[in-house]
Design an enzyme around this catalytic site. Structure first.
Site, PDB file in Angstrom:
ATOM      1  N   ASP A 538       0.851  -1.191   0.000  1.00 21.49           N
ATOM      2  CA  ASP A 538       0.000   0.000   0.000  1.00 21.49           C
ATOM      3  C   ASP A 538       0.894   1.251   0.000  1.00 21.49           C
ATOM      4  OD1 ASP A 538      -2.224   1.574   0.169  1.00 21.49           O
ATOM      5  OD2 ASP A 538      -2.820   0.920   2.173  1.00 21.49           O
ATOM      6  N   GLU A 541       2.666   5.206  -3.843  1.00 19.89           N
ATOM      7  CA  GLU A 541       2.678   6.237  -4.917  1.00 19.89           C
ATOM      8  C   GLU A 541       4.037   6.901  -5.051  1.00 19.89           C
ATOM      9  OE1 GLU A 541       0.417   6.009  -2.423  1.00 19.89           O
ATOM     10  OE2 GLU A 541      -1.030   4.940  -3.660  1.00 19.89           O
ATOM     11  N   ASP A 613      -9.272   4.224  -1.575  1.00 21.41           N
ATOM     12  CA  ASP A 613     -10.071   4.496  -0.388  1.00 21.41           C
ATOM     13  C   ASP A 613     -11.454   5.069  -0.692  1.00 21.41           C
ATOM     14  OD1 ASP A 613      -7.811   3.617   0.751  1.00 21.41           O
ATOM     15  OD2 ASP A 613      -7.091   5.557   1.410  1.00 21.41           O
TER      16      ASP A 613
HETATM   17  C1  LIG Z   1     -13.845   4.891  -4.373  1.00 27.47           C
HETATM   18  O1  LIG Z   1     -13.967   4.171  -5.428  1.00 27.47           O
HETATM   19  C2  LIG Z   1     -12.993   4.191  -6.388  1.00 27.47           C
HETATM   20  C3  LIG Z   1     -13.284   3.035  -7.216  1.00 27.47           C
HETATM   21  O2  LIG Z   1     -14.230   2.261  -6.659  1.00 27.47           O
HETATM   22  C4  LIG Z   1     -11.628   4.170  -5.787  1.00 27.47           C
HETATM   23  O3  LIG Z   1     -10.645   4.183  -6.746  1.00 27.47           O
HETATM   24  C5  LIG Z   1     -11.465   5.304  -4.922  1.00 27.47           C
HETATM   25  O4  LIG Z   1     -10.246   5.282  -4.302  1.00 27.47           O
HETATM   26  C6  LIG Z   1     -12.572   5.399  -3.935  1.00 27.47           C
HETATM   27  N1  LIG Z   1     -12.875   6.726  -3.553  1.00 27.47           N
HETATM   28  C7  LIG Z   1     -12.567   7.239  -2.342  1.00 27.47           C
HETATM   29  C8  LIG Z   1     -12.947   8.616  -1.982  1.00 27.47           C
HETATM   30  O5  LIG Z   1     -12.021   6.651  -1.506  1.00 27.47           O
END
Ligand SMILES: *[C@@H]1O[C@H](CO)[C@@H](O)[C@H](O)[C@H]1NC(C)=O
Ligand SMILES: *[C@@H]1O[C@H](CO)[C@@H](O)[C@H](O)[C@H]1NC(C)=O
Ligand SMILES: *[C@@H]1O[C@H](CO)[C@@H](O)[C@H](O)[C@H]1NC(C)=O
Length: 943
Positions: A538, A541, A613
């Protein structure tokens, strides 16, 4: 995981809206020097309505043409306002499978003697190794290209160009116009892609701050060339000054473009004229919004364009901060200065990266699947994962101790919900020191893993690239020089992440990889000799809480003298590849399973990815589908989103709907934030728990479909969940559909419910074939929208006529325990009473399928009332012989006007027998226990 709950951010969040926090922490295009400059240049050129004259042209005397290596080499000269010229050597190659590759470098920077950067730790040359990561190896060269010996003069325009004709039937031509430099690719005589159509081509050449004023054209700005105005980037030294590269690419007649993840946006990419461009820059974007062009955790700089007659792909091989502007519309609406070759609709794109050489590959072919295949040949196909990885994964931040893990595991069994993997987030460690386990809570971790293994379960533990200072691992990294280094001295760079002060392992360094290998070996502090331990990478990046835009400063230094600026988007890939390498040494003949958050083109070769997330909100369930479809288009199909959403507490209805959608994600994992309430599927209570259990069991029964899909993906890069336009490229109405998909090539058409309170959905059928409801077998036919019932317990699934797929219907606690279970075959007939399908089986764990052909591949077909299985690949091994005891226990034949209803005569291995049948009932004919073995061919005659 995770939101960074670093105190600064939390404080911001208290005083500002979430929206505000985001805008504060991340650069807009306006604030990002090279984006600002490239957009400024493009606007200035557009505003000149054709009176702009490009400074870039090919020096005709420099051209060297080699038929032998299918390449044209030469130099593009950039004329500067002060009369000087900058030499930009280029190569145009025709690759195997009819792709054109263009690379452009800068002469002065590739000459080591011309080093102008005072700091000798930096290489002076432009980063030219992105292809080392994005491609699986040096691409092969075409053997059928015909190159002109010298330039040709176009009679109508007077322009000189070089021509390359290629393809088995000479169906392709690339024309390289000399002045201004431009490339046009034709397919069957039609122009498909034009590079530098709009003259936005721009290579920011090496200059000193003093020289700059006389070397900038009137269309350029000096914004951010030698200093970074963004508040958190004050420390960026910009040792090379401006060094961006960019070019515009027009897709002629293509209305729709896809790809270039990662963005929480629509599947079909949007026009960016009145917005920021799509940005590709790996960042820890907590609290992200949907419908946004903000960058996210991963980047794959590959775009696919679709029209009725062809599919095109553009692969931009660069690992630096990158943007893509998209301009849509018919030529009539677009700028009059643009060169218009046809009257069709087109998409005009503009690509630019902050550093590196220009390196791109152009592909055109007859279908989206053909483009997937070409991309896979270059970047590598996704590796066939272990079968267990396709089961259900249960994660949360965090399971607290050994008892907690074993208790959750036991509850799944009590509720008869299958699962394969339980996960440990960062809290299992001693003070977030990776490779340690929290004392008193996880002392018996080896025994715990062995206990899980008894029911075929696996454990995934998190290991991140930030290493807490002041313990053995970081001491080793600092002492041996294995970390990323400071921008202004040779010491290891320090920043902040979960453990507080940390260093980052530099996995571009081969020595770091060797060190990393040792940490994962058997019988160390980290692990014993258990074989069911796997790894989650994790925050790669990399996430740096104290860094600009939550990531590493762009001017810190990697192995080989490369600035982080140039390699940023590939860092996560080198990190998960290092982990993959370590795990493949730990388990001598086992396919490693690594989940990564940051990714780049090429990551599919060794990792699965999830979308980071999520919030526990309906809109995030909804956006997860286009995001997963985008991953299929760009060759990174092993993906999914956190089921239930990461932040917050979903309602029972949302959680249930999310499981019903999540069972279709290629990577299917439930996960939750540390502040979220427990929400394992057995917690919600009835009717929710039973509905979620049924959904998970449906995934398990379809594991043969998913595994066969991954087998195909590993050979042809075919999608696991397939966008509708892949099977119907001629139907423009289905190009933008992003909330339904086919499952691999099984013919299963699914539309998950993503609407609160829904009791029905409207499903779009893209063709005139017969479709059948998965459960009731009811016929639904006719191109267009159809209403389907979708009460909470219903998942809208149709079976397209013409396919045969396999299931395993018996409940077991894990996929491993299903290994020798019998199959059910489902046959959905087309209008002619025919259907086809396939099934791939191997041991599900090792590389023997590759090394020893230890697998069975079965083709099924039905025609003229004769159902046939042909075992046609693989060879006889102890495993394939064992499959003799694996039988087909049921065959369900679904069709419109079934012309048999009474008997089923079976023959296998020279023996014949009659199987029990149940006459036609509601479009279905059922054969009970045909008792055929799966590992050898058979036929069944129907009457
Ligand atoms: C929510 O969903 C997308 C894909 O499902 C994901 O890439 C992203 O990190 C998530 N968004 C948040 C705000 O965590
Ligand atoms: C680690 O242990 C497993 C199981 O005992 C064994 O198969 C493997 O060979 C070991 N790996 C190494 C590198 O010793
Ligand atoms: C299937 O098993 C039988 C019995 O062991 C064996 O004769 C046959 O060769 C096997 N088929 C394959 C493809 O291994």
């Amino acid at each position: 995981m995770k939101l960074e709950f670093v105190s600064i951010v939390a404080t911001f969040a208290l005083f500002r809206s979430v929206f505000g926090v985001k805008r504060e922490l991340f650069k807009t295009c306006e604030q990002n020097g090279f984006c600002h400059r490239n957009r400024h240049l493009a606007n200035a050129i557009s505003n000149k309505h054709g009176s702009y004259s490009s400074p870039y042209s090919v020096d005709e005397t420099s051209i060297r043409i080699s038929e032998e290596v299918s390449a044209i080499e030469g130099s593009i000269m950039k004329k500067l306002p002060n009369g000087k010229a900058v030499e930009l050597p280029f190569t145009i190659e025709v690759l195997k499978s009819d792709n054109i590759r263009l690379t452009i470098d800068e002469k002065e920077r590739s000459d080591p003697k011309s080093l102008r950067v005072a700091d000798k730790r930096f290489k002076s040359r432009r980063f030219n190794e992105a292809s080392k990561y994005a491609l699986k190896g040096e691409p092969e060269i075409s053997v059928n290209a015909k190159l002109t010996k010298e330039s040709i003069t176009d009679k109508s325009t007077g322009e000189k160009y070089l021509s390359i004709i290629y393809g088995d039937e000479s169906e392709y031509e690339a024309q390289i116009t000399l002045s201004p430099f431009k490339i046009t690719v034709y397919y069957h005589g039609q122009p498909e892609i034009i590079l530098n159509d709009r003259n936005f081509f721009n290579i920011e050449h090496w200059r000193t701050q003093d020289q700059q004023a006389s070397e900038l054209s009137p269309e350029e700005t000096d914004y951010g060339t030698f200093k970074d105005e963004f508040k958190d980037s004050q420390g960026d030294h910009l040792p090379f000054g401006p060094e961006s590269i960019g070019v515009d690419v027009s897709f002629i007649g293509y209305d729709k473009v896809f790809g270039i993840p990662e963005h929480a946006d629509t599947f079909s990419l949007k026009d960016t004229t009145n917005d920021d461009p799509y940005r590709l820059f790996n960042v820890d974007i907590f609290e992200y919004e949907t419908q946004s062009k903000f960058p996210m955790y991963g980047s794959i700089p590959f775009m696919v364009a679709q029209k009725k007659s062809a599919t095109a792909g553009l692969f931009w091989i660069n690992a630096a901060d990158t943007y893509v502007d998209i301009k849509k519309g018919s030529p009539a609406q677009s700028n009059p200065d643009q060169i218009v070759l046809t009257s069709e609709k087109s998409t005009k794109t503009h690509w630019f990266s902050e550093a590196g050489i220009l390196d791109l590959i152009i592909m055109v072919d007859k279908s989206p699947l053909a483009i997937n295949k070409k991309y896979g040949e270059l970047s590598g196909n996704p590796e066939l994962p272990q079968l267990f990885t396709l089961g259900y994964h249960q994660c949360r931040w965090n399971y607290n101790d050994v008892d907690d893990v074993l208790d959750v595991s036991e509850k799944f069994d009590n509720f008869e919900i299958p699962y394969d993997v339980i996960w440990l987030d960062i809290e299992y460690t001693e003070n977030k020191k990776y490779f340690t386990w929290k004392k008193g809570l996880f002392d018996d971790h080896v025994e715990m893993n062995k206990k899980l293994a008894e029911t075929g379960r696996n454990l995934v533990a998190i290991i991140d690239p930030h290493i807490k200072t002041d313990y053995q691992v970081s001491n080793d990294i600092e002492k041996q020089g294995l970390g990323i280094k400071n921008s202004d001295n040779d010491d290891t760079y320090h920043g902040h992440c979960w453990p507080g002060e940390s260093v980052w392992i530099d996995t571009f360094n081969p020595k770091s990889k060797a060190y990393w290998n040792k940490l994962f070996a058997n019988n160390t502090d980290f692990s014993g000799d258990e074989t069911n331990l796997h790894i989650w990478n994790d925050m790669s990046e990399p996430s740096v809480f104290s860094g600009p835009e939550t990531t590493a400063p762009k001017d810190i230094v990697h192995y080989g003298g490369w600035e982080h600026r140039s390699v940023h988007n590939a860092y996560g890939l080198t990190f998960h590849e290092a982990t993959y390498d370590a795990m493949s040494k730990r388990y001598v003949n086992k396919r490693p399973f690594i989940l990564t958050r940051a990714y780049y083109a090429g990551s599919q070769r060794s990792a699965a990815m999830w979308s980071g997330d999520n919030k526990s909100k309906w809109e995030f369930l909804k956006i997860s589908l286009p995001m997963a479809l985008t991953s299929q288009v760009v060759g990174m199909p092993f993906t999914g989103s956190d089921v239930g959403g990461f932040f917050g507490d979903p309602s029972s209805e949302l959680l249930t709907r999310w499981y019903q959608a999540g069972i279709w994600y290629p990577f299917f994992r439930g996960h939750a934030h540390i502040d979220s309430k427990r929400r394992e599927p057995y917690i919600a209570g009835e009717p929710y728990t039973s509905i979620m259990r049924d959904a998970i069991r449906l995934r398990y029964s379809l594991l043969p479909v998913f595994y066969t899909g991954f087998h195909h993906a590993s050979i042809t890069n075919a999608p696991i969940i397939t966008p509708l336009f892949y099977s119907n490229p001629e139907n423009e109405d289905c190009y933008e559909i992003e909330d339904e998909f086919f499952v691999a090539d099984s013919g299963l058409l699914v539309k998950p419910v993503t609407q609160e309170g829904a009791t029905s959905v409207s499903i779009y059928i893209p063709d005139e074939k017969p479709y059948f409801d998965y459960h009731t077998h009811e016929l639904i036919q006719g191109k267009g929208s159809h209403d389907l019932q979708a009460e909470l317990e219903q998942i809208p699934i149709l079976m397209q006529g013409g396919h045969i797929f396999s299931r395993k219907d018996r409940y077991r606690r894990s996929s491993k325990l299903m290994k020798y279970d019998p199959y059910t075959l489902v046959v959905a007939l087309d209008e002619e009473g025919s259907a086809k399908g396939s099934l791939y089986i191997d041991d599900g764990e090792t590389f023997d399928y590759k090394k020893d052909d230890d697998f069975v591949y079965v083709d099924f077909a039905i025609k003229d009332n004769k159902l046939q299985s042909s075992v046609n690949v693989g060879k006889q091994t102890p495993f394939t012989e064992l499959l003799d005891k694996v039988k087909v226990e049921k065959i369900i034949i679904v069709g419109k006007d079934i012309s048999f209803s009474s008997s089923a005569k079976v023959s296998q291995n020279g023996e014949n027998w009659e199987a029990e049948t149940i006459g036609i009932n509601n479009n279905a004919f059922i054969i009970r226990n045909p008792a055929v073995a799966i590992n050898k061919s058979w036929t069944i005659e129907l009457n």
